[in-house]
Design an enzyme around this catalytic site. Structure first.
Site: not given
Ligand code: ADP
Length: 156
Positions: A18, A42, A91, A128
């Site tokens: 990030h 979440k 990505r 993450s």
């Protein structure tokens, strides 16, 4: 005219991947507002305060980056921040498909353009999720965080 972008995400936690996206995007934008999304459905590993603290440490000497949390829709956050652009990172093809639908919705409903940068190849594996897993099992995650960041727990 000031070119302002938001960089939205869960950032649980904010990683070196990030960090590099924001650093590179500072060539494109005058100001970047990193928005930590508070999504009640979440589950997070790192508390919101810790997630914000990591990002603030990373950009402590960069006045063109600010950090905020938000709940609700990303397009509303962008409009409140007076930003015409959303910054994202790519990505893989999986990221691409996911980002494409979000970008189309944000353009269609709010007229907000998404600018996505490809990851640097040596950071394509950084997520993450990987960082959370390593942290949970006691590994040193410092190399996967932005340079110089100290986790609050390490301060004691
Ligand atoms: P979200 O929960 O919204 O997917 P994330 O915190 O996982 O948010 O990621 C925010 C943005 O950063 C996404 O666009 C994601 O694709 C991108 N990103 C995550 N890791 C990397 C990386 N290693 N390199 C480039 N972009 C990345």
């Amino acid at each position: 005219m000031t070119r302002r972008a938001i960089f939205p995400g869960s950032f649980d936690p904010f990683t070196i991947g990030h960090y590099r996206i924001v650093q590179r995007a500072l060539d494109l934008f005058d100001h970047i507002i990193i928005g930590v999304g508070v999504n009640t459905s979440k589950r997070h590993l790192f508390a919101l305060d810790t997630r914000l603290d990591i990002i603030r440490q990373a950009f402590a000497s960069e006045p063109r980056v600010t950090v905020k949390s938000y709940d609700g829709l990303t397009m509303d956050f962008a409009q409140e921040a007076d930003a015409r652009f959303i910054l994202r990172g790519l990505r893989s093809t999986a990221d691409f498909e996911y980002e494409r639908t979000l970008a189309e919705a944000n353009l269609h409903f709010a007229g907000i353009e998404t600018v996505a940068l490809y990851t640097e190849p040596d950071q394509a594996f950084v997520s993450s999720t990987v960082v959370r897993d390593m942290y949970t099992f006691g590994k040193d995650i410092a190399p996967l965080l932005p340079p110089g960041v100290v986790l609050p727990d390490d301060k004691h």
